[in-house]
Enzyme design. Structure first.
Site, PDB file in Angstrom:
ATOM      1  N   SER A 111       0.803  -1.212   0.000  1.00  0.00           N
ATOM      2  CA  SER A 111       0.000   0.000   0.000  1.00  0.00           C
ATOM      3  C   SER A 111       0.841   1.269   0.000  1.00  0.00           C
ATOM      4  CB  SER A 111      -0.950  -0.035   1.195  1.00  0.00           C
ATOM      5  OG  SER A 111      -1.919   0.954   1.054  1.00  0.00           O
ATOM      6  N   HIS A 112       0.676   2.108   1.017  1.00  0.00           N
ATOM      7  CA  HIS A 112       1.347   3.408   1.048  1.00  0.00           C
ATOM      8  C   HIS A 112       2.745   3.318   1.641  1.00  0.00           C
ATOM      9  CE1 HIS A 112      -0.830   2.439   4.623  1.00  0.00           C
ATOM     10  NE2 HIS A 112       0.073   3.112   5.301  1.00  0.00           N
ATOM     11  N   ASP A 275      -2.328   6.627  -3.258  1.00  0.00           N
ATOM     12  CA  ASP A 275      -1.233   5.880  -2.634  1.00  0.00           C
ATOM     13  C   ASP A 275      -0.709   4.785  -3.556  1.00  0.00           C
ATOM     14  OD1 ASP A 275      -3.349   4.068  -2.452  1.00  0.00           O
ATOM     15  OD2 ASP A 275      -2.599   3.218  -0.574  1.00  0.00           O
ATOM     16  N   ASP A 277      -1.075   1.527  -3.964  1.00  0.00           N
ATOM     17  CA  ASP A 277      -1.959   0.574  -4.637  1.00  0.00           C
ATOM     18  C   ASP A 277      -3.288   1.182  -5.060  1.00  0.00           C
ATOM     19  OD1 ASP A 277      -2.674   0.839  -1.947  1.00  0.00           O
ATOM     20  OD2 ASP A 277      -3.597  -1.138  -1.883  1.00  0.00           O
ATOM     21  N   ASP A 279      -5.827   2.633  -3.478  1.00  0.00           N
ATOM     22  CA  ASP A 279      -7.087   2.620  -2.728  1.00  0.00           C
ATOM     23  C   ASP A 279      -7.279   3.880  -1.886  1.00  0.00           C
ATOM     24  OD1 ASP A 279      -5.129   1.911  -0.911  1.00  0.00           O
ATOM     25  OD2 ASP A 279      -6.111   0.071  -0.235  1.00  0.00           O
ATOM     26  N   ARG A 280      -6.199   4.621  -1.626  1.00  0.00           N
ATOM     27  CA  ARG A 280      -6.331   5.860  -0.862  1.00  0.00           C
ATOM     28  C   ARG A 280      -6.306   7.070  -1.763  1.00  0.00           C
ATOM     29  NH1 ARG A 280      -2.942   5.674   4.673  1.00  0.00           N
ATOM     30  NH2 ARG A 280      -3.449   3.540   5.255  1.00  0.00           N
ATOM     31  N   LYS A 374     -11.549   0.191  -0.658  1.00  0.00           N
ATOM     32  CA  LYS A 374     -11.610   1.623  -0.844  1.00  0.00           C
ATOM     33  C   LYS A 374     -11.035   1.942  -2.214  1.00  0.00           C
ATOM     34  CE  LYS A 374      -7.548   2.308   2.140  1.00  0.00           C
ATOM     35  NZ  LYS A 374      -7.376   1.137   3.012  1.00  0.00           N
TER      36      LYS A 374
HETATM   37  C1  VG1 Z   1      -3.963   1.893   8.303  1.00  0.00           C
HETATM   38  C2  VG1 Z   1      -5.147   2.822   8.427  1.00  0.00           C
HETATM   39  C3  VG1 Z   1      -6.435   2.068   8.181  1.00  0.00           C
HETATM   40  C4  VG1 Z   1      -6.362   1.374   6.817  1.00  0.00           C
HETATM   41  C5  VG1 Z   1      -5.126   0.510   6.735  1.00  0.00           C
HETATM   42  C6  VG1 Z   1      -4.942  -0.102   5.357  1.00  0.00           C
HETATM   43  O1  VG1 Z   1      -4.049   0.877   9.278  1.00  0.00           O
HETATM   44  O2  VG1 Z   1      -5.173   3.440   9.693  1.00  0.00           O
HETATM   45  O3  VG1 Z   1      -7.519   2.960   8.246  1.00  0.00           O
HETATM   46  O4  VG1 Z   1      -7.504   0.595   6.619  1.00  0.00           O
HETATM   47  O5  VG1 Z   1      -3.969   1.291   7.018  1.00  0.00           O
HETATM   48  O6  VG1 Z   1      -4.869   0.877   4.389  1.00  0.00           O
HETATM   49  P1  VG1 Z   1      -3.228   0.924  10.648  1.00  0.00           P
HETATM   50  O7  VG1 Z   1      -3.562  -0.355  11.352  1.00  0.00           O
HETATM   51  O8  VG1 Z   1      -1.786   1.077  10.317  1.00  0.00           O
HETATM   52  O9  VG1 Z   1      -3.735   2.122  11.390  1.00  0.00           O
HETATM   53  V1  VG1 Z   1      -4.049   0.549   2.925  1.00  0.00           V
HETATM   54  O10 VG1 Z   1      -3.990   1.952   1.984  1.00  0.00           O
HETATM   55  O11 VG1 Z   1      -2.672   0.001   3.470  1.00  0.00           O
HETATM   56  O12 VG1 Z   1      -4.971  -0.603   2.240  1.00  0.00           O
HETATM   57 CO    CO Z   2      -3.428   1.473  -0.045  1.00  0.00          CO
END
Ligand code: VG1
Ligand code: CO
Length: 541
Positions: A111-112, A275, A277, A279-280, A374
């Site tokens: 992801s990010h 981000d 992937d 989704d953000r 998302k």
């Molecule tokens: C974080 C965010 C959460 C989100 C998750 C995955 O998790 O706070 O809201 O769903 O990342 O997002 P955490 O446990 O680090 O707070 V992504 O863009 O990685 O799919």
């Molecule tokens: Co992501």
């Protein structure tokens, strides 16, 4: 086909969003293979099944895809649909799973989190509904990683992932597809492309920062080619294995280049970033940053302007730490509103059961029932639809929204990579005192309620406990503390701060200033700075 013996590998518990580790860990012998075999084993085997496969283009993704294809073939899968170049954004993968009625999907992304040999890699497993596997499934996968003795893999040459069309590995079909086409077609069904095209033609300008991650090709095709935005609207549009050294996390800290453009003289009307992937997303107006919880509330209040939602919403859902701004919209419109734990997987049942149409998280995530993830670009297109239909600026839309609903001042403070023992001690200290807090006064605020959030899924009745410490104050303020489940180093504490101002006065304050009472209450209650010795948060969003 061969069976290769391995030994279980520690530390494979999938967290909020699949399994994330340093890239070097994934590259180490059999690590990826053990996890992928565990996915197959824990979900009833791959025999006869169809999967979707792709990722955000980060380092190791192409090699991982080749190995997973060979493993799927050796495990008896019927077909794998893979994005060209092993690319698929997370929402596009979710869509393909649903479109092809596949049995599941494997998404290669952290992801990010930054990518590259020194960065992070990740593997997510999504189920047949297109959404992240639920806790029962991730638990079963984890249990399997602790007992696994080997994996199956085909001893064949790599497939050509750049050639669109069908190839074979043994008896398994590999379908290499255009990663963008089906997703773009879905967007055309949901959002008023004609209105947005006319808006761009009339001189509306935007800047979309793909941060050298997966959304570049999607945004180019949709914004520039189909919607007629000026060439160059999409910047950093080529996915790179190390994201060009960027940290593809769309927030004001990491997308500072976009922020500078949006606050400079001659700024475009609208800015957005995504981000790794896809989704953000983050949205920014000319000279105004829109907090994700507010952005989600605006989407809920205006969704009917988009053709896909013209008949209204079935309900809305937000994660617990997300601000209550959307609750106020739901109350005004008579919509059901749900509060779930952090992580998109908790929205799956509500979406599948038709109880919620829109879901959102404070962490720059919003989506709808069109997929089970998302969806950053979808949210940006919804904003474009709203801006085109209302013919107002982002600032006018935000000011109007706050006047109507009041403003939930909101911020998240992240203390990253603390020693695990320190993170645990801070949470445990506050948790132990929760029961005594109601009625107490701290930093001039009276505590109304305090608990460790537990969620009972209204659809299947499953209960998820320990989802974050909440302290609610009289007057609608709130402090929430939880540990991140996605970090790959130490413990990251997320402190969420919220204060409601009904207006019409006080809607235009500085956010951190407006939250000052909550910030000092949080320190008095949890002592993050005192115990960790850190002077302040690493990231403020
Ligand atoms: C974080 C965010 C959460 C989100 C998750 C995955 O998790 O706070 O809201 O769903 O990342 O997002 P955490 O446990 O680090 O707070 V992504 O863009 O990685 O799919
Ligand atoms: Co992501």
């Amino acid at each position: 086909m061969s069976f290769r013996k391995t030994r279980p590998i520690e530390g494979q518990k999938p967290g909020t969003s699949g399994l994330r580790k340093k890239t070097s860990v994934f590259e180490s012998t059999n690590y990826l293979e053990n996890f992928v075999q565990s996915i197959f084993d824990a979900t009833g085997g791959a025999t006869g099944r169809t999967y979707v496969l792709g990722g955000d283009g980060r380092h190791f993704g192409d090699r991982a895809a080749q190995r997973i294809l060979k493993m799927a073939a050796a495990n008896g899968a019927r077909r794998v649909i893979v994005g060209q170049g092993a690319l698929l954004s997370t929402p596009a993968a979710s869509h393909l799973i649903r479109l092809h009625r596949a049995d599941g999907g494997i998404i290669l992304s952290a992801s990010h989190n930054p990518g590259g040999p020194e960065g992070d890699f990740g593997v997510k497993f999504n189920g047949a509904n297109g959404g992240p596997a639920n806790e029962a499934v991730t638990g079963a996968i984890h249990a399997r990683t602790l007992t696994i003795e080997g994996y199956h893999i085909a001893d064949t040459a790599d497939v050509d992932l750049l050639r669109i069309g069908t190839q074979q590995i043994g008896g398994m079909e590999v379908s290499v597809v255009d990663p963008v086409a089906d997703y773009a077609a879905l967007m055309e069904e949901l959002v008023d492309f004609a209105a947005i095209r006319a808006h761009f033609a009339a001189g509306f300008r935007m800047r979309y920062d793909a941060m050298c991650a997966v959304t570049g090709p999607y945004a180019r095709e949709i914004l520039e080619t189909r919607l007629g935005a000026a060439p160059g609207t999409v910047v950093n549009a080529t996915p790179l294995p190390d994201f060009g050294g960027m940290h593809p996390d769309p927030n004001p800290t990491w997308a500072h280049d976009l922020m500078e453009h949006m606050f400079a003289k001659g700024a475009p009307d609208f800015g957005a970033a995504s981000d790794g992937d896809g989704d953000r997303h983050m949205v920014v107006g000319r000279g105004i940053y829109v907090a994700p919880s507010d952005a989600f509330a605006v989407l809920a209040a205006n969704a009917r302007l988009a053709p896909g939602y013209a008949r209204g919403l079935k309900g809305v859902a937000r994660s617990m730490p997300t601000s209550g701004a959307v609750d106020r919209v739901a109350a005004a419109e008579g919509l059901a509103a749900y509060e779930t734990p952090t992580g998109w997987k908790f929205f799956g049942n509500l979406l599948d059961a038709g109880r919620a149409t829109l879901c959102g998280e404070e962490s720059f995530g919003a989506g709808s029932d069109h997929v089970r993830e998302k969806d950053g670009l979808w949210a940006v297109l919804m904003w474009l639809n709203i801006l085109a239909a209302r013919r107002e600026s982002v600032r006018e839309i935000m000011t109007g929204h706050w006047r109507r609903f009041g403003r939930n001042y909101y911020s998240r403070h992240d203390y990253e990579a603390l020693p695990v023992a320190t993170g645990d001690a801070i949470l445990a200290g506050l948790r132990a005192r929760l029961a005594d807090l109601p009625g107490q006064e701290v930093s001039g605020l009276t505590i109304r309620e305090a608990d460790d959030f537990a969620y009972a899924d209204p659809v299947d009745g499953s209960v998820s406990a320990g989802q974050g410490l909440r302290v609610l104050f009289e007057g609608g303020g709130r402090v929430v503390l939880r540990l991140s489940g996605t970090g790959t180093e130490g413990a990251t504490i997320r402190l969420y701060l919220e204060r409601f101002v009904p207006g019409p006065e006080g809607l235009d304050q500085d956010v951190q200033g407006a939250l000052a009472p909550m910030i000092s209450a949080a320190e008095a209650l949890a002592g993050i700075r005192r115990i960790s010795g850190r002077p302040g948060p690493d990231v403020v969003t």
